[in-house]
Design a protein around this motif. Structure first.
Motif, PDB file in Angstrom:
ATOM      1  N   GLU B 158      -0.687   5.441  -5.036  1.00 52.28           N
ATOM      2  CA  GLU B 158      -0.909   5.880  -3.647  1.00 52.28           C
ATOM      3  C   GLU B 158      -0.867   4.691  -2.687  1.00 52.28           C
ATOM      4  O   GLU B 158      -0.245   4.763  -1.620  1.00 52.28           O
ATOM      5  CB  GLU B 158      -2.268   6.592  -3.531  1.00 52.28           C
ATOM      6  CG  GLU B 158      -2.268   8.009  -4.064  1.00 52.28           C
ATOM      7  CD  GLU B 158      -3.681   8.605  -4.112  1.00 52.28           C
ATOM      8  OE1 GLU B 158      -3.801   9.812  -3.887  1.00 52.28           O
ATOM      9  OE2 GLU B 158      -4.650   7.861  -4.380  1.00 52.28           O
ATOM     10  N   VAL B 159      -1.520   3.590  -3.126  1.00 54.89           N
ATOM     11  CA  VAL B 159      -1.554   2.399  -2.258  1.00 54.89           C
ATOM     12  C   VAL B 159      -0.153   1.793  -2.122  1.00 54.89           C
ATOM     13  O   VAL B 159       0.268   1.397  -1.017  1.00 54.89           O
ATOM     14  CB  VAL B 159      -2.554   1.349  -2.809  1.00 54.89           C
ATOM     15  CG1 VAL B 159      -2.593   0.098  -1.940  1.00 54.89           C
ATOM     16  CG2 VAL B 159      -3.947   1.947  -2.918  1.00 54.89           C
ATOM     17  N   SER B 160       0.544   1.767  -3.243  1.00 57.19           N
ATOM     18  CA  SER B 160       1.895   1.180  -3.195  1.00 57.19           C
ATOM     19  C   SER B 160       2.819   2.004  -2.301  1.00 57.19           C
ATOM     20  O   SER B 160       3.628   1.450  -1.551  1.00 57.19           O
ATOM     21  CB  SER B 160       2.486   1.060  -4.605  1.00 57.19           C
ATOM     22  OG  SER B 160       2.734   2.340  -5.128  1.00 57.19           O
ATOM     23  N   GLU B 161       2.678   3.316  -2.349  1.00 54.31           N
ATOM     24  CA  GLU B 161       3.499   4.185  -1.484  1.00 54.31           C
ATOM     25  C   GLU B 161       3.134   4.002  -0.016  1.00 54.31           C
ATOM     26  O   GLU B 161       3.992   3.919   0.853  1.00 54.31           O
ATOM     27  CB  GLU B 161       3.321   5.659  -1.888  1.00 54.31           C
ATOM     28  CG  GLU B 161       4.160   6.027  -3.105  1.00 54.31           C
ATOM     29  CD  GLU B 161       3.790   7.384  -3.674  1.00 54.31           C
ATOM     30  OE1 GLU B 161       2.992   8.111  -3.037  1.00 54.31           O
ATOM     31  OE2 GLU B 161       4.283   7.713  -4.760  1.00 54.31           O
ATOM     32  N   GLU B 162       1.813   3.917   0.204  1.00 54.90           N
ATOM     33  CA  GLU B 162       1.338   3.809   1.588  1.00 54.90           C
ATOM     34  C   GLU B 162       1.761   2.487   2.220  1.00 54.90           C
ATOM     35  O   GLU B 162       2.189   2.434   3.362  1.00 54.90           O
ATOM     36  CB  GLU B 162      -0.195   3.921   1.589  1.00 54.90           C
ATOM     37  CG  GLU B 162      -0.797   4.017   2.985  1.00 54.90           C
ATOM     38  CD  GLU B 162      -2.321   3.898   2.951  1.00 54.90           C
ATOM     39  OE1 GLU B 162      -2.853   3.104   3.740  1.00 54.90           O
ATOM     40  OE2 GLU B 162      -2.970   4.601   2.124  1.00 54.90           O
ATOM     41  N   SER B 168       2.968  -3.568  -9.039  1.00 53.67           N
ATOM     42  CA  SER B 168       2.552  -4.890  -9.531  1.00 53.67           C
ATOM     43  C   SER B 168       2.188  -5.817  -8.374  1.00 53.67           C
ATOM     44  O   SER B 168       1.230  -6.605  -8.454  1.00 53.67           O
ATOM     45  CB  SER B 168       3.649  -5.512 -10.394  1.00 53.67           C
ATOM     46  OG  SER B 168       4.837  -5.582  -9.647  1.00 53.67           O
ATOM     47  N   ALA B 169       2.899  -5.645  -7.226  1.00 51.06           N
ATOM     48  CA  ALA B 169       2.585  -6.468  -6.038  1.00 51.06           C
ATOM     49  C   ALA B 169       1.206  -6.101  -5.500  1.00 51.06           C
ATOM     50  O   ALA B 169       0.424  -6.980  -5.090  1.00 51.06           O
ATOM     51  CB  ALA B 169       3.644  -6.248  -4.959  1.00 51.06           C
ATOM     52  N   VAL B 170       0.866  -4.818  -5.554  1.00 49.98           N
ATOM     53  CA  VAL B 170      -0.469  -4.360  -5.113  1.00 49.98           C
ATOM     54  C   VAL B 170      -1.530  -4.995  -6.000  1.00 49.98           C
ATOM     55  O   VAL B 170      -2.548  -5.508  -5.514  1.00 49.98           O
ATOM     56  CB  VAL B 170      -0.575  -2.812  -5.156  1.00 49.98           C
ATOM     57  CG1 VAL B 170      -2.009  -2.350  -4.916  1.00 49.98           C
ATOM     58  CG2 VAL B 170       0.343  -2.182  -4.133  1.00 49.98           C
ATOM     59  N   LYS B 171      -1.256  -4.970  -7.327  1.00 46.54           N
ATOM     60  CA  LYS B 171      -2.205  -5.540  -8.293  1.00 46.54           C
ATOM     61  C   LYS B 171      -2.450  -7.016  -8.003  1.00 46.54           C
ATOM     62  O   LYS B 171      -3.596  -7.482  -7.960  1.00 46.54           O
ATOM     63  CB  LYS B 171      -1.625  -5.404  -9.708  1.00 46.54           C
ATOM     64  CG  LYS B 171      -2.189  -4.242 -10.490  1.00 46.54           C
ATOM     65  CD  LYS B 171      -1.653  -4.365 -11.896  1.00 46.54           C
ATOM     66  CE  LYS B 171      -1.867  -3.121 -12.716  1.00 46.54           C
ATOM     67  NZ  LYS B 171      -1.212  -3.215 -14.010  1.00 46.54           N
ATOM     68  N   VAL B 172      -1.351  -7.743  -7.812  1.00 43.65           N
ATOM     69  CA  VAL B 172      -1.463  -9.196  -7.572  1.00 43.65           C
ATOM     70  C   VAL B 172      -2.220  -9.463  -6.266  1.00 43.65           C
ATOM     71  O   VAL B 172      -3.129 -10.301  -6.212  1.00 43.65           O
ATOM     72  CB  VAL B 172      -0.043  -9.840  -7.541  1.00 43.65           C
ATOM     73  CG1 VAL B 172      -0.106 -11.292  -7.075  1.00 43.65           C
ATOM     74  CG2 VAL B 172       0.613  -9.761  -8.912  1.00 43.65           C
ATOM     75  N   THR B 173      -1.871  -8.712  -5.206  1.00 42.98           N
ATOM     76  CA  THR B 173      -2.528  -8.911  -3.908  1.00 42.98           C
ATOM     77  C   THR B 173      -4.026  -8.642  -4.026  1.00 42.98           C
ATOM     78  O   THR B 173      -4.853  -9.400  -3.503  1.00 42.98           O
ATOM     79  CB  THR B 173      -1.899  -7.960  -2.854  1.00 42.98           C
ATOM     80  OG1 THR B 173      -0.485  -8.070  -2.917  1.00 42.98           O
ATOM     81  CG2 THR B 173      -2.386  -8.270  -1.461  1.00 42.98           C
ATOM     82  N   ALA B 174      -4.366  -7.559  -4.720  1.00 49.23           N
ATOM     83  CA  ALA B 174      -5.788  -7.199  -4.881  1.00 49.23           C
ATOM     84  C   ALA B 174      -6.524  -8.279  -5.650  1.00 49.23           C
ATOM     85  O   ALA B 174      -7.654  -8.661  -5.288  1.00 49.23           O
ATOM     86  CB  ALA B 174      -5.889  -5.866  -5.622  1.00 49.23           C
ATOM     87  N   HIS B 175      -5.892  -8.797  -6.709  1.00 55.43           N
ATOM     88  CA  HIS B 175      -6.504  -9.837  -7.526  1.00 55.43           C
ATOM     89  C   HIS B 175      -6.777 -11.085  -6.696  1.00 55.43           C
ATOM     90  O   HIS B 175      -7.866 -11.653  -6.739  1.00 55.43           O
ATOM     91  CB  HIS B 175      -5.569 -10.152  -8.708  1.00 55.43           C
ATOM     92  CG  HIS B 175      -6.096 -11.202  -9.616  1.00 55.43           C
ATOM     93  ND1 HIS B 175      -7.129 -10.964 -10.488  1.00 55.43           N
ATOM     94  CD2 HIS B 175      -5.739 -12.512  -9.768  1.00 55.43           C
ATOM     95  CE1 HIS B 175      -7.391 -12.079 -11.147  1.00 55.43           C
ATOM     96  NE2 HIS B 175      -6.536 -13.039 -10.726  1.00 55.43           N
ATOM     97  N   ARG B 176      -5.761 -11.473  -5.902  1.00 61.37           N
ATOM     98  CA  ARG B 176      -5.922 -12.671  -5.063  1.00 61.37           C
ATOM     99  C   ARG B 176      -7.005 -12.465  -4.004  1.00 61.37           C
ATOM    100  O   ARG B 176      -7.815 -13.361  -3.753  1.00 61.37           O
ATOM    101  CB  ARG B 176      -4.581 -12.991  -4.365  1.00 61.37           C
ATOM    102  CG  ARG B 176      -3.653 -13.720  -5.291  1.00 61.37           C
ATOM    103  CD  ARG B 176      -2.380 -14.076  -4.577  1.00 61.37           C
ATOM    104  NE  ARG B 176      -1.401 -14.628  -5.505  1.00 61.37           N
ATOM    105  CZ  ARG B 176      -0.111 -14.654  -5.281  1.00 61.37           C
ATOM    106  NH1 ARG B 176       0.386 -14.154  -4.155  1.00 61.37           N
ATOM    107  NH2 ARG B 176       0.727 -15.186  -6.153  1.00 61.37           N
ATOM    108  N   ALA B 177      -6.995 -11.296  -3.407  1.00 59.51           N
ATOM    109  CA  ALA B 177      -7.977 -10.994  -2.348  1.00 59.51           C
ATOM    110  C   ALA B 177      -9.387 -11.053  -2.910  1.00 59.51           C
ATOM    111  O   ALA B 177     -10.304 -11.613  -2.285  1.00 59.51           O
ATOM    112  CB  ALA B 177      -7.697  -9.617  -1.767  1.00 59.51           C
ATOM    113  N   GLN B 178      -9.571 -10.518  -4.103  1.00 58.72           N
ATOM    114  CA  GLN B 178     -10.911 -10.521  -4.729  1.00 58.72           C
ATOM    115  C   GLN B 178     -11.373 -11.946  -5.002  1.00 58.72           C
ATOM    116  O   GLN B 178     -12.540 -12.290  -4.816  1.00 58.72           O
ATOM    117  CB  GLN B 178     -10.884  -9.712  -6.020  1.00 58.72           C
ATOM    118  CG  GLN B 178     -11.065  -8.229  -5.765  1.00 58.72           C
ATOM    119  CD  GLN B 178     -10.906  -7.400  -7.021  1.00 58.72           C
ATOM    120  OE1 GLN B 178     -10.276  -7.813  -7.987  1.00 58.72           O
ATOM    121  NE2 GLN B 178     -11.445  -6.201  -6.985  1.00 58.72           N
ATOM    122  N   LYS B 179     -10.400 -12.760  -5.466  1.00 62.93           N
ATOM    123  CA  LYS B 179     -10.712 -14.146  -5.786  1.00 62.93           C
ATOM    124  C   LYS B 179     -11.176 -14.896  -4.529  1.00 62.93           C
ATOM    125  O   LYS B 179     -12.175 -15.624  -4.557  1.00 62.93           O
ATOM    126  CB  LYS B 179      -9.449 -14.815  -6.354  1.00 62.93           C
ATOM    127  CG  LYS B 179      -9.745 -15.836  -7.401  1.00 62.93           C
ATOM    128  CD  LYS B 179      -8.449 -16.290  -8.026  1.00 62.93           C
ATOM    129  CE  LYS B 179      -8.722 -17.472  -8.947  1.00 62.93           C
ATOM    130  NZ  LYS B 179      -7.476 -17.939  -9.557  1.00 62.93           N
TER     131      LYS B 179
END
Lengths: 208, 194
Positions: B158-162, B168-179
């Motif tokens: 849903e996030v990737s579509e939105e 995978s880009a959503v996953k990476v962005t979320a991981h970096r943001a959390q860090k």
């Protein structure tokens, strides 16, 4: 459930109901039932031998009349108070003040003016007044609970006052001792004690 | 409302109640509804809490139902109804007084627990404030990804579509943001600890 649902539920439950009798009718019914109880008591304890002589005297007649008046006025007030209303109930609770004061004056006056105040045991009198007032109180409580009293302490106080007054009235006809000290200690004082204790039962007896 | 219209209303309610005593459901519903609406203001003026007022109104309605055989059409309906309303109100105050009396012995404990709960609330508020400050220090894309995944609990797809990103880009962005967030909050704790 909100109040709209409750209104719907209550109005669906509305069935024809018979209206409660007027306070005066209920007062007369209670008086009739109480006199029936008293007549049973008289048949068990027997009426005093000198009743004919006593009835000729003004004091006995006056005291009995005042007690009967106190019983009727208190019970009428209690029955008026048992109907939710704000107009008559304010005045009605003061109905018994005059007969109660008169009774206290009669007993107190006799006690103060008598020169031969002799102590006499009167446990049977105190027992009789307690039993009779409780029997009569049971009847009036049963009748009042069919209504919806909103001033519970006053209703209870007036009900016990009516019951005790009718019991004292009955005791006047069965107790052979007319000594003022005896009347004060074994008739008047137990009556006051019963009235005080009975008044405290309002919330337990009449809460709805 | 003028005295005349109040009197007329009272007479109308009396008639409706008399019909209700005969079993008229419509008349009963009408009188109960109108009575409830009138007494609501009376209870609100005495209590001030809409929830307690609603509870008391329901008690009043039950009281009217229970005592409806005592209503005499010669009497004023309002006088009869307000006598019940006052009785229910006094009963409410008695209950409140009694509950306060019983809990008076544990008032010290209650005060301590109230203070504790106020402290907890304050800490939670401060934490939320810090979290939001840290969140707003992220880039627009990082913040939006975290909000969508963690707060709105949306799926990766849903996030990737939105956001028109690959999963995978959503996953990476979320991981970096959390860090970054963790680092910022850790640094803040470290600064406060000094």
């Amino acid at each position: 459930m909100n109040s709209n649902d409750l209104i719907k539920k209550l109005s669906d439950d509305a069935k024809p109901i018979s209206r409660l009798d007027s306070p005066l009718i209920r007062c007369l019914k209670w008086l009739a039932l109480s006199i029936f109880v008293i007549s049973i008591s008289w048949s068990l304890t027997s009426i005093r031998d000198d009743i004919a002589l006593q009835m000729e005297g003004a004091r006995f007649f006056l005291e009995s009349s005042v007690l009967l008046l106190l019983a009727v006025s208190s019970s009428l007030s209690a029955f008026i108070l048992s109907i939710p209303r704000t107009d008559m109930s304010r005045i009605s609770r003061y109905f018994p003040i005059l007969p109660l004061s008169l009774w206290a004056l009669l007993v107190g006056g006799a006690l103060l003016t008598s020169s031969t105040n002799q102590w006499s045991a009167g446990i049977p009198c105190a027992t009789e007044i307690s039993i009779l007032s409780l029997s009569s109180f049971g009847i009036i409580v049963w009748m009042l609970r069919k209504a919806a009293p909103t001033n519970l302490v006053a209703t209870s106080g007036l009900a016990i006052m009516a019951s005790t007054a009718i019991a004292a009235f009955a005791l006047n006809f069965s107790c052979k001792n007319s000594e003022p000290l005896h009347l004060f200690v074994w008739h008047f004082m137990p009556a006051m004690l019963i009235i005080t204790l009975g008044s405290l039962l309002g919330h337990r007896l009449f809460k709805w | 409302m003028s005295n005349r219209s109040a009197k007329e209303r009272d007479q109308r309610w009396g008639q409706l109640m008399a019909e209700a005593q005969k079993g008229d459901k419509v008349a009963y519903e009408q009188v109960l509804t109108e009575a409830r609406d009138l007494v609501r203001g009376f209870f609100m003026s005495k209590i001030g809490d809409p929830h307690i007022t609603e509870d008391l109104l329901q008690e009043l309605l039950l009281g009217i139902h229970q005592a409806r055989h005592t209503y005499d059409t010669k009497l004023s309906f309002s006088s009869w109804m307000f006598a019940i309303a006052r009785y229910k109100l006094n009963d409410h105050w008695r209950r409140v007084f009694r509950s306060q009396k019983y809990s008076a012995s544990s008032s010290v404990d209650r005060k301590a627990s109230e203070e504790e709960s106020a402290d907890t609330k304050l800490i939670q508020t401060e934490l939320m404030k810090e979290l939001y400050e840290a969140l707003f220090s992220l880039s627009e894309k990082q913040r939006r990804v975290l909000e969508a995944l963690r707060l709105e609990e949306k799926s990766l797809r849903e996030v990737s579509e939105e956001l028109q990103m690959t999963e995978s880009a959503v996953k990476v962005t979320a991981h970096r943001a959390q860090k970054i967030l963790k680092l910022k909050l850790k640094n803040r704790d470290g600064t406060e600890g000094r």
